[in-house]
Design a protein around this motif. Structure first.
Motif, PDB file in Angstrom:
ATOM      1  N   ARG A   1       3.017   0.943  -8.467  1.00  0.00           N
ATOM      2  CA  ARG A   1       3.477   1.468  -7.177  1.00  0.00           C
ATOM      3  C   ARG A   1       2.444   1.205  -6.081  1.00  0.00           C
ATOM      4  NH1 ARG A   1       6.129   5.532 -10.287  1.00  0.00           N
ATOM      5  NH2 ARG A   1       4.214   6.764 -10.488  1.00  0.00           N
ATOM      6  N   ILE A   2       1.181   1.407  -6.414  1.00  0.00           N
ATOM      7  CA  ILE A   2       0.108   1.152  -5.444  1.00  0.00           C
ATOM      8  C   ILE A   2       0.096  -0.324  -5.045  1.00  0.00           C
ATOM      9  CG2 ILE A   2      -2.410   1.042  -5.175  1.00  0.00           C
ATOM     10  CD1 ILE A   2      -2.531   3.587  -6.953  1.00  0.00           C
TER      11      ILE A   2
ATOM     12  N   LYS B   1      -8.844   8.811  -7.093  1.00  0.00           N
ATOM     13  CA  LYS B   1      -8.314  10.179  -7.211  1.00  0.00           C
ATOM     14  C   LYS B   1      -6.798  10.179  -7.364  1.00  0.00           C
ATOM     15  CE  LYS B   1     -12.051  12.593  -4.796  1.00  0.00           C
ATOM     16  NZ  LYS B   1     -12.432  13.390  -3.598  1.00  0.00           N
ATOM     17  N   ARG B   2      -6.138   9.250  -6.683  1.00  0.00           N
ATOM     18  CA  ARG B   2      -4.683   9.147  -6.828  1.00  0.00           C
ATOM     19  C   ARG B   2      -4.313   8.786  -8.261  1.00  0.00           C
ATOM     20  NH1 ARG B   2      -0.472   5.296  -3.309  1.00  0.00           N
ATOM     21  NH2 ARG B   2       1.271   5.470  -4.805  1.00  0.00           N
ATOM     22  N   MET B   3      -5.049   7.858  -8.857  1.00  0.00           N
ATOM     23  CA  MET B   3      -4.785   7.497 -10.253  1.00  0.00           C
ATOM     24  C   MET B   3      -5.096   8.663 -11.190  1.00  0.00           C
ATOM     25  SD  MET B   3      -3.584   4.350 -10.510  1.00  0.00           S
ATOM     26  CE  MET B   3      -4.008   3.777 -12.169  1.00  0.00           C
ATOM     27  N   GLN B   4      -6.140   9.402 -10.885  1.00  0.00           N
ATOM     28  CA  GLN B   4      -6.495  10.563 -11.704  1.00  0.00           C
ATOM     29  C   GLN B   4      -5.456  11.667 -11.630  1.00  0.00           C
ATOM     30  OE1 GLN B   4     -10.393  11.339  -9.960  1.00  0.00           O
ATOM     31  NE2 GLN B   4     -11.436  10.671 -11.834  1.00  0.00           N
ATOM     32  N   GLY B   5      -4.687  11.670 -10.547  1.00  0.00           N
ATOM     33  CA  GLY B   5      -3.729  12.746 -10.318  1.00  0.00           C
ATOM     34  C   GLY B   5      -2.438  12.618 -11.095  1.00  0.00           C
ATOM     35  N   VAL B   6      -2.297  11.546 -11.871  1.00  0.00           N
ATOM     36  CA  VAL B   6      -1.079  11.393 -12.678  1.00  0.00           C
ATOM     37  C   VAL B   6      -1.446  11.394 -14.152  1.00  0.00           C
ATOM     38  CG1 VAL B   6       0.098  10.098 -10.860  1.00  0.00           C
ATOM     39  CG2 VAL B   6      -1.180   8.863 -12.604  1.00  0.00           C
ATOM     40  N   ASP B   7      -0.489  11.746 -14.986  1.00  0.00           N
ATOM     41  CA  ASP B   7      -0.689  11.776 -16.427  1.00  0.00           C
ATOM     42  C   ASP B   7      -1.086  10.385 -16.934  1.00  0.00           C
ATOM     43  OD1 ASP B   7       0.478  11.593 -19.397  1.00  0.00           O
ATOM     44  OD2 ASP B   7       0.101  13.706 -18.919  1.00  0.00           O
ATOM     45  N   LYS B   8      -1.893  10.349 -17.969  1.00  0.00           N
ATOM     46  CA  LYS B   8      -2.408   9.081 -18.495  1.00  0.00           C
ATOM     47  C   LYS B   8      -1.289   8.103 -18.810  1.00  0.00           C
ATOM     48  CE  LYS B   8      -5.625   7.191 -21.907  1.00  0.00           C
ATOM     49  NZ  LYS B   8      -6.544   7.514 -23.028  1.00  0.00           N
TER      50      LYS B   8
ATOM     51  N   GLU C   1       8.328  -7.536 -11.854  1.00  0.00           N
ATOM     52  CA  GLU C   1       8.623  -6.168 -11.436  1.00  0.00           C
ATOM     53  C   GLU C   1       7.932  -5.839 -10.116  1.00  0.00           C
ATOM     54  OE1 GLU C   1       7.630  -1.648 -13.098  1.00  0.00           O
ATOM     55  OE2 GLU C   1       7.417  -3.396 -14.414  1.00  0.00           O
ATOM     56  N   ILE C   2       6.675  -6.266  -9.996  1.00  0.00           N
ATOM     57  CA  ILE C   2       5.908  -6.015  -8.776  1.00  0.00           C
ATOM     58  C   ILE C   2       6.493  -6.791  -7.601  1.00  0.00           C
ATOM     59  CG2 ILE C   2       3.660  -6.368  -7.675  1.00  0.00           C
ATOM     60  CD1 ILE C   2       2.446  -5.992 -10.551  1.00  0.00           C
ATOM     61  N   ILE C   3       6.756  -8.068  -7.812  1.00  0.00           N
ATOM     62  CA  ILE C   3       7.261  -8.927  -6.738  1.00  0.00           C
ATOM     63  C   ILE C   3       8.650  -8.484  -6.294  1.00  0.00           C
ATOM     64  CG2 ILE C   3       7.904 -11.308  -6.182  1.00  0.00           C
ATOM     65  CD1 ILE C   3       5.676 -12.086  -8.328  1.00  0.00           C
ATOM     66  N   ASP C   4       9.502  -8.122  -7.242  1.00  0.00           N
ATOM     67  CA  ASP C   4      10.843  -7.635  -6.921  1.00  0.00           C
ATOM     68  C   ASP C   4      10.756  -6.295  -6.183  1.00  0.00           C
ATOM     69  OD1 ASP C   4      13.610  -7.639  -6.827  1.00  0.00           O
ATOM     70  OD2 ASP C   4      13.836  -6.757  -8.812  1.00  0.00           O
ATOM     71  N   GLY C   5       9.864  -5.418  -6.655  1.00  0.00           N
ATOM     72  CA  GLY C   5       9.689  -4.119  -6.019  1.00  0.00           C
ATOM     73  C   GLY C   5       9.216  -4.228  -4.586  1.00  0.00           C
ATOM     74  N   ALA C   6       8.513  -5.331  -4.284  1.00  0.00           N
ATOM     75  CA  ALA C   6       8.023  -5.563  -2.922  1.00  0.00           C
ATOM     76  C   ALA C   6       9.067  -6.256  -2.046  1.00  0.00           C
ATOM     77  CB  ALA C   6       6.746  -6.393  -2.968  1.00  0.00           C
ATOM     78  N   GLY C   7      10.241  -6.512  -2.610  1.00  0.00           N
ATOM     79  CA  GLY C   7      11.305  -7.140  -1.839  1.00  0.00           C
ATOM     80  C   GLY C   7      11.124  -8.619  -1.597  1.00  0.00           C
ATOM     81  N   LEU C   8      10.438  -9.303  -2.522  1.00  0.00           N
ATOM     82  CA  LEU C   8      10.126 -10.714  -2.324  1.00  0.00           C
ATOM     83  C   LEU C   8      10.914 -11.651  -3.236  1.00  0.00           C
ATOM     84  CD1 LEU C   8       6.272 -10.352  -1.826  1.00  0.00           C
ATOM     85  CD2 LEU C   8       7.957 -11.015  -0.096  1.00  0.00           C
ATOM     86  N   LEU C   9      11.972 -11.137  -3.829  1.00  0.00           N
ATOM     87  CA  LEU C   9      12.873 -11.968  -4.622  1.00  0.00           C
ATOM     88  C   LEU C   9      14.260 -11.939  -3.988  1.00  0.00           C
ATOM     89  CD1 LEU C   9      11.961 -11.088  -8.340  1.00  0.00           C
ATOM     90  CD2 LEU C   9      11.251 -13.078  -6.982  1.00  0.00           C
TER      91      LEU C   9
ATOM     92  N   ILE D   1       1.314  -4.722  -1.046  1.00  0.00           N
ATOM     93  CA  ILE D   1       2.023  -5.926  -0.610  1.00  0.00           C
ATOM     94  C   ILE D   1       2.808  -5.642   0.662  1.00  0.00           C
ATOM     95  CG2 ILE D   1       3.823  -7.599  -1.211  1.00  0.00           C
ATOM     96  CD1 ILE D   1       2.942  -7.287  -4.148  1.00  0.00           C
ATOM     97  N   GLY D   2       3.427  -4.457   0.731  1.00  0.00           N
ATOM     98  CA  GLY D   2       4.150  -4.078   1.934  1.00  0.00           C
ATOM     99  C   GLY D   2       3.252  -4.065   3.160  1.00  0.00           C
ATOM    100  N   GLN D   3       2.035  -3.574   3.002  1.00  0.00           N
ATOM    101  CA  GLN D   3       1.090  -3.570   4.123  1.00  0.00           C
ATOM    102  C   GLN D   3       0.647  -4.982   4.496  1.00  0.00           C
ATOM    103  OE1 GLN D   3      -1.953  -0.367   4.245  1.00  0.00           O
ATOM    104  NE2 GLN D   3      -1.110   0.280   2.274  1.00  0.00           N
ATOM    105  N   LEU D   4       0.449  -5.822   3.481  1.00  0.00           N
ATOM    106  CA  LEU D   4       0.052  -7.207   3.753  1.00  0.00           C
ATOM    107  C   LEU D   4       1.138  -7.961   4.515  1.00  0.00           C
ATOM    108  CD1 LEU D   4      -1.598  -8.139   0.331  1.00  0.00           C
ATOM    109  CD2 LEU D   4      -2.772  -7.817   2.513  1.00  0.00           C
ATOM    110  N   ARG D   5       2.396  -7.685   4.198  1.00  0.00           N
ATOM    111  CA  ARG D   5       3.503  -8.364   4.866  1.00  0.00           C
ATOM    112  C   ARG D   5       3.549  -8.056   6.357  1.00  0.00           C
ATOM    113  NH1 ARG D   5       9.090  -7.924   1.595  1.00  0.00           N
ATOM    114  NH2 ARG D   5       9.635  -9.574   3.088  1.00  0.00           N
ATOM    115  N   GLU D   6       3.027  -6.897   6.721  1.00  0.00           N
ATOM    116  CA  GLU D   6       3.053  -6.479   8.123  1.00  0.00           C
ATOM    117  C   GLU D   6       1.770  -6.846   8.871  1.00  0.00           C
ATOM    118  OE1 GLU D   6       5.750  -5.190   9.514  1.00  0.00           O
ATOM    119  OE2 GLU D   6       6.770  -5.392   7.576  1.00  0.00           O
TER     120      GLU D   6
END
Length: 307
Positions: free
Chosen positions: A263-264, A247-254, A294-302, A269-274
């Motif tokens: 983002r998800i 539903k979250r994916m459906q809630g944004v424009d294609k 992009e994903i790894i950097d966004g998660a603060g792992l670089l 990854i943030g939850q896994l780190r904790e």
């Protein structure tokens, strides 16, 4: 140290490890492997090179491993039980380690009926647990499966895959324990979308002390679209994609769904780190390798640790 690979060093030093995944081409174009590897260089501690994933014929995993090793990127050699008997599997690990490959991931392999040669015959002389035990014996006892002495034992960091979401759920942690007992030094999980269920899985694993015997890496795969989310929820065995996520994916424009999927993934990854007992993350961005950084950097792992 079992093998002294970069992945092993990062994990044993207590860093939150990051592994990636790369699918070899359906041909012999080495530059295609190098191009994908360039996106992952410096972003991961090591990268899985898949072995005829989805039972589709591709460049041999060991060959693609050597290509990226020469490029300065550490490979995790995937080996499936579907395509070779014990002679072939033992020969391949000897050849791979002779080329400088230090990490191996032991897998069953997708059934051939799902691939491009459904008439092919499965081998499955050994299953994935037996393959783990075989490689452990070769490394630690310096013996083949038939107890004959090796003339040069493979120094390998041995990995396995686990699915925390298969039925029955109560058996999942016992399956993990079996793979650790057989020889797994590290495990990578199936894609995690149901964090609550995975949190319960990890609690059970930690209660049994399994995180102290083996490094557990949580698997994540970015969703590219709501269609992908629905497909994985409906058709991929052992996958648990909560309706709330769809539903979250459906809630944004294609046109924005890929960004939302990333983002998800970063949030996951943030939850896994904790999460107690989780030693790292396995980022599976197959055919989307250019978005992995992009994903790894966004998660603060670089940047990644240099050891």
């Amino acid at each position: 140290m079992k093998a002294g690979s970069n992945l092993e060093k990062v994990l044993r030093a207590g860093h939150f490890a990051v592994t990636g995944e790369l699918g070899p081409p359906r041909g012999n174009h080495a530059d295609e492997v190098r191009k994908k590897a360039a996106h992952l260089l410096g972003a991961v501690d090591s990268v899985n090179i898949t072995d005829n994933q989805t039972a589709v014929v591709r460049m041999a995993s060991w060959a693609a491993c050597k290509l990226i090793l020469d490029q300065g990127l550490e490979p995790n050699l995937q080996m499936v039980c579907r395509d070779a008997n014990r002679l072939g599997l033992m020969a391949n690990i000897l050849g791979a380690t002779a080329l400088g490959i230090k990490n191996v991931l032991c897998l069953s392999g997708d059934h051939q009926r799902f691939g491009d040669h459904p008439e092919a015959k499965n081998v499955h002389d050994l299953d994935s647990v037996q393959l783990l035990a075989t490689f452990k014996k070769m490394r630690d006892e310096k013996k083949f499966l038939n107890d004959k002495e090796l003339e040069g034992a493979p120094e390998i960091f041995i990995g396995a895959a686990v699915n925390p979401f298969g039925d029955p759920f109560a058996f999942r942690v016992s399956r993990l324990a079996n793979k650790i007992k057989a020889g797994a030094d590290f495990v990578q999980t199936q894609c995690i979308y149901n964090m609550d269920k995975f949190r319960e899985y990890m609690k059970r694993a930690v209660d049994r002390g399994l995180h102290e015997k083996c490094f557990i890496l949580g698997g994540v795969t970015p969703l590219k679209s709501v269609g992908m989310a629905k497909y994985m929820a409906k058709f991929v065995p052992g996958m648990d994609v909560p309706e709330a996520l769809i539903k979250r994916m459906q809630g944004v424009d294609k046109k924005d769904q890929a960004a939302e999927g990333i983002r998800i993934c970063i949030e996951a990854i943030g939850q896994l780190r904790e999460m107690p007992g989780v030693a790292g993350v396995h980022v599976m961005a197959i055919e989307w390798e250019h978005r992995a950084r992009e994903i790894i950097d966004g998660a603060g792992l670089l940047p990644r640790p240099q050891i």
